[in-house]
Design an enzyme around this catalytic site. Structure first.
Site: not given
Length: 691
Positions: A309, A379, A528, A385
Site C-alpha cells: 500500500d 470535505f 487493507d 473539496m
C-alpha cells in the site's frame, strides 16, 4: 524489545531449560516427537534390563552405559526445545513487566469513573491525558496526542495518534506524553496486543506447520522401517549361530539392538526440529516483527510477489503542503491567504500543513472569523473539496480548495473560467508524483496548493534487494495513474495499480495466487484488511488500524515496509536450516553404520580369531565391539547439543538462486554429515580406551 533478547547461554535461561528438559520426559509430551519417543522407549527397556541384571546378579556396566546415554539423548533433545522456548519466555517476562497494573478512566453517561484496566470490556470509552498509561488496545475517537510506544517497539521516539485516518490505533501499556485523547476499547481483557504477543513468544500457541508435519511423518516412517529391520536381526543371528555351531549366548542383546536402532533412526533432526521452528519466530522477534504462526514465516521464505500500500507504507503517509503556485494575475500571498482560510477548520494532516505553510512563508496568522460570519464547508468524498463562506463588505465570498475536477465544476457552476495554464501546471505536478489542490474564490481560480507524498528514505535500494531475491514488488494506491506512476518510479517498484479500491486489491492478490504465486501484502489501513487476510503473508504496520493488525498474520512493530526483506530472509533461513540439518542427520547415519554393524557381528564372523570377514568394514579402526557401540551412541547424543547453536541461529542466508544454495548446502551438510561422525566416533573411541 530490540534490546531485550538474551543469549541462549544466559544462566537463567540455561537453568530453566535444564529443569524443563526433565519435565518434558512426560510421555504425553514426548509422544509429540515420534523419533525421540522411540528413543525414550528404548531407554526405558535398557534401564529395565540393567535393573533386572542387578537383581539377578548379572550386572553389566556396558548395558548401564548404554542406558545412561540413551536417557542423555532424550534429555538433550528436550533441552534443545527448552532452550528455544526459554529465550521466548525471557522476552515474555520483559513484556509482562511492561504490562503494569493500570487504572482506566472510563466514561459512562458523561461521567468519569476509575476502574482497574483488567475490568475493561470491548467498546468501553476511556479518557487518557499526558502521563497516563493507555489501559488497553483501542482506537482514538477524539483528540490528538503524542504516545510513547517504546514498551512495544523498543523505539524511544514518540508517535502521534489521532482520531480519524489510519493512525488512530493505540496499544495497551503505552504512555500518553501530551494532550488528551478519548479512546474506544477494541479488545477484551486478556486478548490485547501485548497478551497475544506474550502467548506467541512463550510458544504456548505455536502449532506445527505443514512442512514440519510432513517432515515428522517422513522421519516417523524411516524410524518404523529401521525398527522392523532391527527386530528381524536376532532371528537372523540366531539361525547363523546355530548353523555355525556356536552358542546362542552370542546372539544380539536387547541393549545392543536398542543402541543400533537409535543410531539408525534420524535422532539428530528429530531432536532439533522443534527448536528450529521456535527459533524462527525468535529471530523474527529480534527484528521487531510478531508472527502469529510458523506457517507465515515459512510462506515468507517462498514469497514471489509483494503488494505494498502506498500511503504510510512506501510514503510517510501524510501529504504535506510544500508550495503555493498562483494563477496568472494573482499574487502568491493572495492564494496563500485563501488557502489558509479554506483550511482553518480542516483537522487533517494535509489541512494543518497548509495552515502552517502560509504561516511560515508569509507570516499569515489565524484570524478572528466571528466578525466575518464564517460558515465552514467540510470535505466529503462526494464533493472532493472543502472551504469556507465568509461575508466581506456585505457580500458572501465562497472560498474552496479541492481536486482539479471538483474545482472546475465549482467554478463553472459560478459561471467562471478555469485557466488552461493552471490545468497544465496541475497535470505536470501529478506527473511528478505530487497532488495538486486547486484554490478558487467564487468564479475565479487563484492557483494551486502543491501537496507532496514523501517517499521513505532508502526504500528504493531495499526494493532493488527484493528484485535480486526474485520478488516482484507492486505498489497499490488510490491515486490517479499519473501520480501513481511518478511515485512508483521514485520508489523503484516493479509495477503499480492505480485508483485501487479494497476490492481491486483483493482481486489482484487472488489473480497472482491463481497463477501459482505466493503473495505478501503490507498495509496499515482498514481498507487493507481484506487484502491482508487473503494474502499468504500479511504484514500489518503497528502504527495502522486495529482492523489491519487483526487481519494480518504478522505485525511490524517498527512500521517499516522494507522490513519484508528481513522477514523473507528469516523465512528462507528457516527452510534452509531445517533442510540442512535434515541432510546432516540422515548423512551421519551412514558413518554410524560403519561403526556399529561390524561390532555387533564380530562374534559371528570372528569366533576363532579376533579378525574375521567383517573386519574390513571397521575402517575407523575402533578398539573393540563394546567401544564401537558406546562411541556411536555417545556421538549420537553429543551431536544434538553441538548443533543447538546452529538450530537457534540458523544457516546463513545469501541472496542467490535456490539451485546454488542447494548445491552448497549438500556439499557442506551432506558431506559434512558423513565425515564428522568418522572423526567424532574415532575420537570418542580413543578417549574410552584411555578411560
Amino acid at each position: 524489545m530490540k534490546n531485550q533478547n538474551k543469549s541462549f547461554l544466559h544462566k537463567k535461561i540455561l537453568a530453566e531449560a535444564i529443569k524443563t528438559s526433565f519435565i518434558k520426559l512426560s510421555p504425553g509430551l514426548l509422544v509429540k516427537n515420534p523419533v525421540i519417543f522411540i528413543v525414550a522407549i528404548g531407554a526405558v527397556l535398557a534401564t529395565i534390563m540393567v535393573l533386572t541384571g542387578i537383581m539377578s546378579g548379572t550386572f553389566s556396566s556396558f548395558n548401564l552405559q548404554i542406558s545412561i546415554w540413551l536417557w542423555i539423548t532424550v534429555l538433550f533433545a528436550n533441552f534443545s526445545e527448552a532452550i528455544a522456548e526459554g529465550r521466548g519466555k525471557a522476552q515474555a517476562e520483559s513484556l509482562k513487566a511492561n504490562r503494569s497494573q493500570t487504572k482506566a478512566r472510563i466514561l459512562k453517561e458523561g461521567q468519569e469513573k476509575i476502574i482497574a484496566a483488567e475490568n475493561l470490556k470491548k467498546d468501553d470509552i476511556v479518557v487518557c491525558e499526558a502521563g497516563d498509561i493507555i489501559p488497553s488496545d483501542g482506537e482514538v475517537i477524539e483528540g490528538i496526542a503524542t504516545v510513547d510506544e517504546s514498551a512495544i517497539t523498543g523505539e524511544s521516539a514518540p508517535v502521534i495518534r489521532e482520531s480519524g485516518g489510519d493512525r488512530n490505533a493505540v496499544t495497551g501499556g503505552t504512555k500518553v506524553l501530551s494532550d488528551k485523547i478519548i479512546i474506544k476499547i477494541t479488545s477484551n481483557a486478556g486478548n490485547t496486543f501485548i497478551d497475544r504477543m506474550i502467548a506467541l513468544v512463550e510458544g504456548a500457541k505455536r502449532q506445527k506447520t505443514p512442512n514440519e508435519i510432513a517432515l515428522t511423518i517422513l522421519l516417523s516412517g524411516l524410524s518404523i522401517i529401521f525398527l522392523l529391520a532391527v527386530v528381524t536381526l536376532p532371528a537372523f543371528f540366531g539361525y547363523s549361530l546355530q548353523a555355525s555351531g556356536l552358542s546362542q549366548s552370542g546372539n544380539l542383546s536387547l541393549p545392543v539392538l536398542i543402541a543400533l536402532l537409535v543410531c539408525l533412526i534420524p535422532t539428530t533432526i528429530g531432536g532439533l526440529l522443534s527448536a528450529i521452528g521456535i527459533s524462527g519466530m525468535d529471530r523474527l522477534m529480534k527484528r521487531n516483527v510478531i508472527a502469529t504462526s510458523g506457517r507465515a514465516i515459512e510462506a515468507a521464505g517462498d514469497v514471489d510477489v509483494l503488494l505494498l500500500d502506498k500511503t504510510g507504507t512506501i510514503t510517510l503517509g501524510n501529504r504535506m503542503a510544500t508550495d503555493f503556485i498562483p494563477a496568472d494575475g494573482i499574487t502568491i500571498r493572495e492564494i496563500a491567504d485563501a488557502a489558509q482560510l479554506s483550511s482553518l477548520s480542516d483537522e487533517t494532516p494535509e489541512g494543518r500543513s497548509i495552515v502552517i505553510l502560509a504561516k511560515e512563508k508569509f507570516n499569515i496568522r489565524g484570524r478572528d472569523l466571528a466578525g466575518l460570519e464564517a460558515e465552514f464547508i467540510p470535505f466529503t468524498a462526494q464533493t472532493r473539496m472543502s472551504g469556507v463562506d465568509i461575508t466581506v463588505n456585505g457580500q458572501v465570498q465562497k472560498i474552496r480548495k479541492g481536486s482539479v475536477d471538483a474545482i472546475r465544476s465549482f467554478v463553472s457552476g459560478n459561471r467562471g473560467f478555469f485557466p488552461e495554464s493552471v490545468e497544465e501546471m496541475a497535470k505536470e505536478l501529478a506527473q511528478q508524483g505530487a497532488t495538486p489542490l486547486i484554490v478558487a474564490r467564487d468564479k475565479e481560480v487563484l492557483g494551486i496548493i502543491h501537496l507532496k507524498d514523501i517517499v521513505k528514505g532508502g526504500i528504493k535500494e531495499r526494493f532493488m534487494q527484493l528484485r535480486k531475491m526474485g520478488i516482484k514488488t507492486v505498489m497499490i494506491t488510490g491515486d490517479n495513474p499519473l501520480t501513481a506512476a511518478a511515485i512508483a518510479a521514485e520508489a523503484g517498484v516493479d509495477d503499480f495499480l492505480a485508483e485501487a479500491t479494497p476490492e481491486d486489491k483483493l482481486m489482484k492478490i487472488r489473480e497472482e495466487q491463481a497463477n501459482g504465486r505466493l503473495v505478501g501484502m503490507i498495509g496499515d489501513g482498514t481498507n487493507d484488511a481484506p487484502a491482508l487476510a487473503q494474502s499468504d503473508v500479511g504484514i500489518a504496520m503497528s502504527s495502522g488500524t486495529q482492523a489491519a493488525r487483526e487481519a494480518g498474520n504478522m505485525v511490524d512493530l517498527d512500521s517499516n515496509p522494507t522490513k519484508l526483506i528481513e522477514v523473507v530472509e528469516v523465512g528462507k533461513q528457516l527452510l534452509m536450516t531445517r533442510g540442512a540439518l535434515t541432510t546432516f542427520s540422515i548423512a551421519n547415519d551412514v558413518a554410524k553404520y560403519f561403526a556399529i554393524i561390524p561390532a555387533i557381528a564380530v562374534t559371528l564372523y570372528a569366533s576363532v580369531s579376533e579378525k574375521g570377514p567383517l573386519s574390513a568394514l571397521n575402517i575407523m579402526g575402533l578398539s573393540s565391539p563394546e567401544n564401537a557401540i558406546l562411541s556411536a551412541i555417545i556421538f549420537n547424543a553429543l551431536i544434538i547439543i553441538f548443533l543447538i547453536p546452529l538450530a537457534l541461529k540458523g544457516v546463513k542466508y545469501r541472496a542467490e538462486s535456490p539451485s546454488k544454495s542447494l548445491l552448497r548446502n549438500l556439499c557442506i551438510y551432506g558431506l559434512g554429515g558423513i565425515i564428522t561422525p568418522f572423526i567424532g566416533i574415532r575420537l570418542i573411541d580413543m578417549l574410552l580406551q584411555i578411560l
